[in-house]
Design a protein around this motif. Structure first.
Motif, PDB file in Angstrom:
ATOM      1  N   ILE A  14      33.505  31.710  33.394  1.00  0.00           N
ATOM      2  CA  ILE A  14      33.346  33.141  33.151  1.00  0.00           C
ATOM      3  C   ILE A  14      34.719  33.811  33.071  1.00  0.00           C
ATOM      4  O   ILE A  14      35.734  33.202  33.404  1.00  0.00           O
ATOM      5  N   HIS A  15      34.726  35.066  32.642  1.00  0.00           N
ATOM      6  CA  HIS A  15      35.973  35.815  32.519  1.00  0.00           C
ATOM      7  C   HIS A  15      35.910  37.136  33.279  1.00  0.00           C
ATOM      8  O   HIS A  15      35.863  38.197  32.669  1.00  0.00           O
ATOM      9  N   PRO A  16      35.906  37.083  34.603  1.00  0.00           N
ATOM     10  CA  PRO A  16      35.920  38.355  35.332  1.00  0.00           C
ATOM     11  C   PRO A  16      37.291  39.026  35.193  1.00  0.00           C
ATOM     12  O   PRO A  16      38.286  38.338  34.927  1.00  0.00           O
ATOM     13  N   ALA A  17      37.332  40.357  35.359  1.00  0.00           N
ATOM     14  CA  ALA A  17      38.618  41.059  35.313  1.00  0.00           C
ATOM     15  C   ALA A  17      39.511  40.476  36.401  1.00  0.00           C
ATOM     16  O   ALA A  17      39.062  40.294  37.525  1.00  0.00           O
ATOM     17  N   ASP A  18      40.767  40.117  36.071  1.00  0.00           N
ATOM     18  CA  ASP A  18      41.522  39.338  37.062  1.00  0.00           C
ATOM     19  C   ASP A  18      42.143  40.188  38.173  1.00  0.00           C
ATOM     20  O   ASP A  18      42.437  39.681  39.238  1.00  0.00           O
ATOM     21  N   GLU A 166      45.091  29.037  40.247  1.00  0.00           N
ATOM     22  CA  GLU A 166      44.783  30.298  40.925  1.00  0.00           C
ATOM     23  C   GLU A 166      43.873  31.193  40.093  1.00  0.00           C
ATOM     24  O   GLU A 166      44.255  32.262  39.627  1.00  0.00           O
ATOM     25  N   CYS A 167      42.642  30.697  39.904  1.00  0.00           N
ATOM     26  CA  CYS A 167      41.707  31.393  39.013  1.00  0.00           C
ATOM     27  C   CYS A 167      40.950  32.527  39.688  1.00  0.00           C
ATOM     28  O   CYS A 167      40.307  33.325  39.025  1.00  0.00           O
ATOM     29  N   GLU A 168      40.992  32.606  41.017  1.00  0.00           N
ATOM     30  CA  GLU A 168      40.295  33.696  41.709  1.00  0.00           C
ATOM     31  C   GLU A 168      40.933  35.034  41.327  1.00  0.00           C
ATOM     32  O   GLU A 168      42.153  35.172  41.363  1.00  0.00           O
ATOM     33  N   PRO A 169      40.104  36.031  40.977  1.00  0.00           N
ATOM     34  CA  PRO A 169      40.671  37.356  40.741  1.00  0.00           C
ATOM     35  C   PRO A 169      41.416  37.852  41.998  1.00  0.00           C
ATOM     36  O   PRO A 169      41.166  37.350  43.097  1.00  0.00           O
ATOM     37  N   TYR A 170      42.303  38.757  41.819  1.00  0.00           N
ATOM     38  CA  TYR A 170      43.090  39.419  42.889  1.00  0.00           C
ATOM     39  C   TYR A 170      44.204  38.549  43.489  1.00  0.00           C
ATOM     40  O   TYR A 170      45.247  39.054  43.840  1.00  0.00           O
ATOM     41  N   TYR A 202      50.664  15.987  36.249  1.00  0.00           N
ATOM     42  CA  TYR A 202      50.373  17.230  35.534  1.00  0.00           C
ATOM     43  C   TYR A 202      50.551  18.408  36.483  1.00  0.00           C
ATOM     44  O   TYR A 202      50.245  18.310  37.668  1.00  0.00           O
ATOM     45  N   PHE A 203      51.030  19.501  35.926  1.00  0.00           N
ATOM     46  CA  PHE A 203      51.039  20.761  36.658  1.00  0.00           C
ATOM     47  C   PHE A 203      50.144  21.708  35.868  1.00  0.00           C
ATOM     48  O   PHE A 203      50.491  22.126  34.768  1.00  0.00           O
ATOM     49  N   GLY A 204      48.962  22.005  36.401  1.00  0.00           N
ATOM     50  CA  GLY A 204      48.009  22.856  35.678  1.00  0.00           C
ATOM     51  C   GLY A 204      48.110  24.294  36.136  1.00  0.00           C
ATOM     52  O   GLY A 204      48.099  24.586  37.333  1.00  0.00           O
ATOM     53  N   ILE A 205      48.235  25.205  35.181  1.00  0.00           N
ATOM     54  CA  ILE A 205      48.354  26.631  35.518  1.00  0.00           C
ATOM     55  C   ILE A 205      47.642  27.434  34.439  1.00  0.00           C
ATOM     56  O   ILE A 205      47.563  26.999  33.290  1.00  0.00           O
ATOM     57  N   GLU A 206      47.065  28.581  34.802  1.00  0.00           N
ATOM     58  CA  GLU A 206      46.382  29.387  33.793  1.00  0.00           C
ATOM     59  C   GLU A 206      47.405  30.127  32.928  1.00  0.00           C
ATOM     60  O   GLU A 206      48.498  30.440  33.391  1.00  0.00           O
ATOM     61  N   ASP A 207      47.025  30.386  31.668  1.00  0.00           N
ATOM     62  CA  ASP A 207      47.997  30.960  30.735  1.00  0.00           C
ATOM     63  C   ASP A 207      48.275  32.446  30.955  1.00  0.00           C
ATOM     64  O   ASP A 207      48.996  33.063  30.174  1.00  0.00           O
ATOM     65  N   ASN A 208      47.735  33.024  32.026  1.00  0.00           N
ATOM     66  CA  ASN A 208      48.125  34.405  32.345  1.00  0.00           C
ATOM     67  C   ASN A 208      49.346  34.437  33.273  1.00  0.00           C
ATOM     68  O   ASN A 208      49.733  35.491  33.746  1.00  0.00           O
ATOM     69  N   THR A 231      42.812  31.100  30.674  1.00  0.00           N
ATOM     70  CA  THR A 231      42.446  31.816  31.883  1.00  0.00           C
ATOM     71  C   THR A 231      40.937  31.943  31.920  1.00  0.00           C
ATOM     72  O   THR A 231      40.332  32.687  31.159  1.00  0.00           O
ATOM     73  N   LYS A 232      40.334  31.146  32.772  1.00  0.00           N
ATOM     74  CA  LYS A 232      38.872  31.135  32.844  1.00  0.00           C
ATOM     75  C   LYS A 232      38.476  30.670  34.233  1.00  0.00           C
ATOM     76  O   LYS A 232      39.019  29.697  34.742  1.00  0.00           O
ATOM     77  N   TYR A 233      37.573  31.383  34.844  1.00  0.00           N
ATOM     78  CA  TYR A 233      37.113  31.022  36.176  1.00  0.00           C
ATOM     79  C   TYR A 233      35.971  30.015  36.078  1.00  0.00           C
ATOM     80  O   TYR A 233      35.120  30.188  35.227  1.00  0.00           O
ATOM     81  N   PRO A 234      35.854  28.960  36.878  1.00  0.00           N
ATOM     82  CA  PRO A 234      36.764  28.482  37.918  1.00  0.00           C
ATOM     83  C   PRO A 234      37.677  27.345  37.432  1.00  0.00           C
ATOM     84  O   PRO A 234      37.441  26.188  37.728  1.00  0.00           O
ATOM     85  N   GLN A 235      38.739  27.683  36.713  1.00  0.00           N
ATOM     86  CA  GLN A 235      39.670  26.685  36.204  1.00  0.00           C
ATOM     87  C   GLN A 235      40.335  25.899  37.339  1.00  0.00           C
ATOM     88  O   GLN A 235      40.732  24.760  37.166  1.00  0.00           O
ATOM     89  N   GLY A 236      40.446  26.528  38.512  1.00  0.00           N
ATOM     90  CA  GLY A 236      41.159  25.882  39.608  1.00  0.00           C
ATOM     91  C   GLY A 236      40.300  24.962  40.469  1.00  0.00           C
ATOM     92  O   GLY A 236      40.792  24.392  41.430  1.00  0.00           O
TER      93      GLY A 236
END
Lengths: 437, 360
Positions: A14-18, A166-170, A202-208, A231-236
């Motif tokens: 999903i794509h909640p507001a981050d 770190e896909c959790e908002p906030y 690998y070092f995985g990180i969201e593109d935001n 950037t997509k939840y739950p990518q982490g």
């Protein structure tokens, strides 16, 4: 982004507001003061056994709880003072666990840490130092790190994944740590890559978080492949991260080990380096204090600092605007009944949400729209699981792979009927456990 | 809380305590929740919610169908609005009655059924018949199964089929020619130019095809909502973009109609009409966008949605070409509604079966 250069990802999500309000806030120290409450069980496995008594004076870094067995982790005092109580305290997860209460003397005296040159240590010595420093997974699960780094002989581990998603908002604590202490993260990564004898890191990180990705990429000199994921939840989540980076799928009821992968969170990797190189045990961590808390930001907080202490030092909560205090992020965090619970090794954030943000509307009947099925990162059928658990058909729930759920809450997020699906599924998981016993 | 909100909350707590009035509390609470959307703070994570929740979901469908409903007034006069109002009132009474018997909340799904049903009827359907149809649709199509979420069939189409079979003359043999130009129907109550057939009927009898331009913009006899393909499509695109409906059902339904009729018209040119005519004529677009996408009566999984759509297309073209009925959308959807759970079961076996096997 065209289809040809599509970034690797996973199915669902999903794509909640981050809401990463604290993105630009540099990590600041919170001075230890007042009292600390340090739970003896901050990890998965046997709780540590207290090795201090009421009335003892302790210093920062002194062991106060001894690991009980291999799957366990020691606990250390995170500042100096007098042990005033050993008893039951509320853990942020909601359970009452044994803990040590320390009245601080304000001097923050520390034991001497024993430095070492990791290059001269054997694998066993490195693992001993990791366990000795009380290091556990800091991304949320709190699994003892030395156990994760000691895979059984028959498992052939070829890939190490560092989780900076770190896909959790906030939450921004991992992001700031990556940005501000990339050297330690890289050194720690290289250290455990040697321990595990893997071919690929690998070092995985969201593109935001492109700045953080660039920090690692520019310094890692090719030993680590930095991959920016959508950037997509739950990518982490371990399983979705592995799927995105390696294309391999972790089996239901299996572990990443089963497909040759070990995953470590960035904060854990940094703690590993501190523990092995400098002999510093895990007594502090970066916490994102955010939401309606005054002066939201990223803070280096001693383990055992209670919510109230931290919030008061930041200027308190504005009157009447806070409905919920949450340990962790808004998707998977635990609600705190008051401000008495402490920061533990796996506390990545302390989030205060106002009425408007913490809404749960009345639920209405399921309209079978299938949105929960579309977003489930574990490829489950949340609505069917919910119906089987609700009607008491636990056998059916088991057939539907209920145990593979990671409790990310995406199904509840999208449900137009506002059914608390994830809570039904969690209930189903515990009922399946009970049946097995 | 504003004054009105407080008043409603007071009324609700008053009726709750009053032994004679407590039955209407649910009704008041429902109205209150539609207007004010009260929420309590969540106890457990997740604390965030997507913007689509059931009330917005249903309102969005009503909003999407509004242009087609307005167009029906333009084409057939204010009598079209009267039909919608009758449907809402009669259906609403049926719905509320069941709410009172069951002591459950009214569900918003009725807002959708109440407007979709009259739009599937011919413009000169007697108003009492509209009332009978919607009551049958609500009760036999939904309530007997246990209410919203548990029905097998699309309630609006159950009502429609009841009328078609009970009053065949009134509901499928007499059609009106729509008005166009200037204010058209907005200036009068009803239209009285009668014709005997819709474009599909004309094709079935004589093989003559109506001009595609008329089909697209709406200058053809037919049911209230299906006149203008353009407006129905616009509503569909809106709902897909707003993530209200899944695009897979309309795309696979319309796609299979297109392919099957392209092949069919080549093999049996006298029975099967050409593909573009098939797409624009009759209730196909309206059905594919508003009826087949009903979440309750259609499949849940993506894969099953594809299968469902393809079967719908095959059924519709077959009924149109080879049965006595010139129109086949209603029957196709009701028939495939029965298969929706089966398709889901099949997908579950294929898609979710393999992951149960242990690794290696």
């Amino acid at each position: 982004m065209s289809l040809l250069t599509k970034k690797p990802s996973f199915v669902g999500g999903i794509h909640p507001a981050d809401n990463k309000l604290t993105r630009d806030s540099e990590i600041k120290d919170i001075a230890p003061s007042g009292t600390l409450v340090i739970p003896l069980s901050q990890h998965i496995g046997a709780p540590a056994k207290p090795v201090v008594e009421e009335g003892d004076n302790v210093k920062r870094g002194q062991k106060i709880g001894e690991a009980q067995g291999f799957v366990s982790s020691p606990v250390h005092a995170s500042s100096s003072g007098e042990v005033t109580k050993i008893g039951k305290f509320r853990h942020p997860s909601g359970n009452e666990v044994k803990g040590v209460k320390i009245d601080l003397d304000g001097e923050d005296k520390s034991v001497d840490f024993k430095e070492a040159d990791p290059g001269e240590l054997s694998t066993e010595e490195i693992l001993e130092r990791i366990q000795g420093a009380g290091i556990v997974g800091m991304g949320g699960a709190a699994f003892p790190t030395h156990v994760k780094l000691s895979p059984p002989e028959e498992k052939d581990i070829d890939t190490l994944v560092i989780n900076g998603a770190e896909c959790e908002p906030y939450l921004t604590s991992d992001f700031r740590l990556t940005l501000e202490e990339p050297e330690k993260i890289i050194k720690g990564t290289e250290l455990i890559a040697d321990v595990l004898e893997v071919d690929k890191v690998y070092f995985g990180i969201e593109d935001n978080k492109p700045e953080a990705a660039e920090e690692i990429r520019s310094r890692a000199s090719g030993s680590i492949e930095v991959v920016e994921l959508p950037t997509k939840y739950p990518q982490g989540w371990e399983k979705t991260l592995i799927q995105a980076l390696t294309g391999r799928e972790v089996p239901v009821d299996g572990l990443p080990l089963d497909i040759g992968v070990v995953v470590q969170n960035v904060a854990t990797v940094k703690a590993i380096w501190d523990g092995v190189r400098f002999g510093v045990p895990l007594t502090e961590r970066v916490v994102t204090a955010t939401g309606t808390i005054r002066n939201p930001g990223n803070y280096r907080v001693r383990i055992g600092t209670r919510g109230k202490e931290l919030i008061d030092q930041l200027g308190g909560l504005p009157e009447g605007r806070t409905a919920k205090l949450i340990d962790g992020g808004p998707m998977m965090g635990d609600t705190q009944p008051d401000q008495s619970t402490p920061v533990v090794k796996s506390t990545s954030g302390l989030l205060a949400l106002g009425e408007e943000a913490a809404v749960a509307r009345d639920s209405s009947p399921c309209i079978r729209c299938g949105k929960c099925v579309d977003v489930c990162p574990a490829n489950l059928l949340p609505t069917s699981i919910y119906k089987s658990v609700e009607s008491g058909d636990i056998e059916k729930a088991e057939e539907l792979n209920t145990t593979a759920c990671c409790e990310c809450g995406s199904c509840t997020y999208v449900c137009p009927s506002e059914i608390p699906l994830v809570q039904w599924i969690v209930q189903g998981k515990s009922e399946i456990e009970k049946r097995k016993e | 809380m504003n004054r009105l909100e407080r008043l409603m909350s007071d009324i609700s707590s008053y009726t709750e305590d009053n032994p004679y009035l407590q039955h209407i509390t649910e009704v008041i609470d429902t109205v209150r929740s539609i207007v004010f959307e009260p929420g309590v703070s969540a106890d457990k994570s997740p604390f965030l919610r997507d913007y689509i929740e059931i009330k917005r979901y249903m309102f969005a469908v009503v909003l999407a169908v509004a242009p087609a409903a307005l167009a029906s007034i333009y084409f057939y006069g204010w009598r079209a609005l009267a039909m919608i109002v009758v449907s809402y009132v009669a259906g609403g009474i049926a719905e509320v009655t069941f709410t009172l018997i069951r002591k459950e909340e009214i569900t918003e799904g009725f807002l959708v059924t109440g407007i979709l049903f009259p739009l599937t009827l011919p413009p000169n359907t007697p108003l009492w018949m509209v009332a009978v149809g919607i009551i049958v649709g609500v009760i036999l199509g939904k309530e007997v199964f246990g209410g919203t979420g548990y029905n097998i069939f699309n309630p609006a189409l159950v009502g429609r089929v009841f009328l078609t079979t009970t009053f065949p003359v009134a509901t499928s043999s007499e059609w009106l020619i729509p008005m166009t130009g200037g204010w058209a129907g907005f200036k009068q109550f009803s239209v009285d130019t009668v014709t005997s057939a819709t474009p599909l009927g004309v094709f079935a009898n004589s093989g003559t095809l109506a001009p595609l331009r008329d089909l697209f913009f709406g200058n053809i006899p037919g049911c209230l909502g299906e006149s203008s393909a353009l407006l129905v499509l616009a509503g569909g695109i809106f709902m897909i973009l707003a993530r209200i409906i899944d695009w897979r059902v309309p795309v696979s339904y319309l796609g299979s109609v297109f392919l099957y009729s392209a092949l069919g018209t080549y093999l049996w040119p006298n029975q099967v009409a050409p593909p573009v005519f098939q797409l624009l004529a009759g209730g196909l677009l309206f059905g594919a966008i508003y009826m087949a996408t009903d979440p309750v009566s259609s499949p849940t999984t993506k894969e099953a949605k594809w299968v469902y759509g393809v079967f719908l297309g095959v059924m519709t073209v077959s009924i149109r070409a080879f049965s006595g009925y010139p129109e086949g959308v209603t029957y196709s959807i009701l028939l495939m509604n029965m298969f929706a759970p089966l398709f889901d079961e099949m997908v579950m076996t294929f898609r979710y079966g393999p992951i149960q096997k242990p690794y290696k």
